[in-house]
Design a protein around this motif. Sequence first.
Motif, PDB file in Angstrom:
ATOM      1  N   LEU A   1       0.821  -1.215   0.000  1.00  0.00           N
ATOM      2  CA  LEU A   1       0.000   0.000   0.000  1.00  0.00           C
ATOM      3  C   LEU A   1       0.852   1.261   0.000  1.00  0.00           C
ATOM      4  O   LEU A   1       0.536   2.239  -0.678  1.00  0.00           O
ATOM      5  CB  LEU A   1      -0.931   0.011   1.219  1.00  0.00           C
ATOM      6  N   PHE A   2       1.937   1.224   0.778  1.00  0.00           N
ATOM      7  CA  PHE A   2       2.742   2.432   0.966  1.00  0.00           C
ATOM      8  C   PHE A   2       4.085   2.369   0.237  1.00  0.00           C
ATOM      9  O   PHE A   2       4.967   3.167   0.514  1.00  0.00           O
ATOM     10  CB  PHE A   2       2.965   2.665   2.464  1.00  0.00           C
ATOM     11  N   GLY A   3       4.231   1.417  -0.683  1.00  0.00           N
ATOM     12  CA  GLY A   3       5.438   1.332  -1.492  1.00  0.00           C
ATOM     13  C   GLY A   3       5.432   2.356  -2.619  1.00  0.00           C
ATOM     14  O   GLY A   3       4.475   3.120  -2.802  1.00  0.00           O
ATOM     15  N   VAL A   4       6.507   2.372  -3.397  1.00  0.00           N
ATOM     16  CA  VAL A   4       6.623   3.330  -4.500  1.00  0.00           C
ATOM     17  C   VAL A   4       5.485   3.163  -5.491  1.00  0.00           C
ATOM     18  O   VAL A   4       4.903   4.144  -5.976  1.00  0.00           O
ATOM     19  CB  VAL A   4       7.984   3.161  -5.207  1.00  0.00           C
ATOM     20  N   ASN A   5       5.138   1.929  -5.819  1.00  0.00           N
ATOM     21  CA  ASN A   5       4.063   1.660  -6.774  1.00  0.00           C
ATOM     22  C   ASN A   5       2.789   1.212  -6.072  1.00  0.00           C
ATOM     23  O   ASN A   5       1.967   0.491  -6.651  1.00  0.00           O
ATOM     24  CB  ASN A   5       4.505   0.594  -7.781  1.00  0.00           C
ATOM     25  N   GLY A   6       2.625   1.635  -4.823  1.00  0.00           N
ATOM     26  CA  GLY A   6       1.485   1.214  -4.021  1.00  0.00           C
ATOM     27  C   GLY A   6       0.206   1.973  -4.321  1.00  0.00           C
ATOM     28  O   GLY A   6       0.177   2.920  -5.121  1.00  0.00           O
TER      29      GLY A   6
ATOM     30  N   MET B   1       9.967   3.827   3.317  1.00  0.00           N
ATOM     31  CA  MET B   1      11.423   3.938   3.235  1.00  0.00           C
ATOM     32  C   MET B   1      11.909   5.379   3.371  1.00  0.00           C
ATOM     33  O   MET B   1      13.098   5.645   3.230  1.00  0.00           O
ATOM     34  CB  MET B   1      11.921   3.359   1.902  1.00  0.00           C
ATOM     35  N   ASP B   2      11.006   6.287   3.658  1.00  0.00           N
ATOM     36  CA  ASP B   2      11.357   7.679   3.878  1.00  0.00           C
ATOM     37  C   ASP B   2      11.376   7.936   5.380  1.00  0.00           C
ATOM     38  O   ASP B   2      10.366   7.708   6.058  1.00  0.00           O
ATOM     39  CB  ASP B   2      10.341   8.597   3.196  1.00  0.00           C
ATOM     40  N   PRO B   3      12.493   8.413   5.952  1.00  0.00           N
ATOM     41  CA  PRO B   3      12.575   8.627   7.403  1.00  0.00           C
ATOM     42  C   PRO B   3      11.512   9.581   7.942  1.00  0.00           C
ATOM     43  O   PRO B   3      11.148   9.515   9.117  1.00  0.00           O
ATOM     44  CB  PRO B   3      13.983   9.216   7.595  1.00  0.00           C
ATOM     45  N   ARG B   4      10.996  10.469   7.079  1.00  0.00           N
ATOM     46  CA  ARG B   4       9.998  11.437   7.527  1.00  0.00           C
ATOM     47  C   ARG B   4       8.608  10.828   7.635  1.00  0.00           C
ATOM     48  O   ARG B   4       7.758  11.347   8.384  1.00  0.00           O
ATOM     49  CB  ARG B   4       9.950  12.631   6.566  1.00  0.00           C
TER      50      ARG B   4
END
Length: 307
Positions: A138-143, A162-165
């Motif tokens: 869901l929250f991946g690059v192509n999600g 994968m984004d620290p923010r």
Amino acid sequence: MKGWGCMKARTGKLTGSDHLAGYLFISPWLIGFAGFTLVPLLVSLYLSFTKYDVLSSPVWVGWDNYRTMFTNDERYWKAVKATLIYVFTAVPLKLAFALLVAMLLNARMKMIGFYRTVYYLPSVIGGSVAVAVMWRQLFGVNGALNSLLAALGVEGKISWIMDPRTAIWTLILLGTWQFGASMLIFLAGLKQIPSGLYEAALIDGAGALQRFRKITLPLLTPVIFFNLIMQIIAGFKSFTESLLVTGGGPFDSTLFYGLYLYEKSFKYFDMGYGAAMAWVLLLITALFTAIIFKSSTQWVHYESKGK
């Protein structure tokens, strides 16, 4: 014999054989508690003062594990920070959302049992590997989230996990989504509030917000108190979300305390250090629980109080 039994029941006095029978009945629990709780607890306390790698005998090092933890372990403090952010964000959001849904499901409507079951399901399956894989997708690059944003005209794709923010917020959202157990407890509490109170408030002209503030919240504070305690404890023990969704990354931004404890103990085989971390976690959880209990006298209202 029957008369003697009745006499003993009236006097309330128990003989030695009665005590022995009682201990025999609870002996399975006592054996289980001693073998699976008390003894491991004491062993872990001893191991927390040792250097122990499972393959060799423990070596006594005193307070070295604790000193290293507090003064010379940067990842430890990252784990503490990530866990505190998760607990103090996910727990309030989960309880607020659970209460909102419970109030909606407290209304009389068709198929209400079906809806309650559906809303409870996330709590049953929320910690599974399948849900973790789904969350990563869901929250991946192509999600799905990036696809939705692209459909709305928002340009630029990022991997939210994968984004620290944003990584910690994906786990907070997953924790909030698993609100089913708290929702059922809130629902049970709402059903205990006498409907006559709401009817009287309506006659007096009280609006929905006033009824919520003056009736629902005060009478529901014991249930809120219970849910808060249980969710705080569960929050500090969170492990599965961090392990399966983000692996503690990126840059340890989602390294929960439980995950770091697991890595130290079973990945690096530093069991002594892991035991010390476990005892600190126990003390931290006990501290926050004690604070909530202490403050409860100011905001938890019991119906029988003062009688």
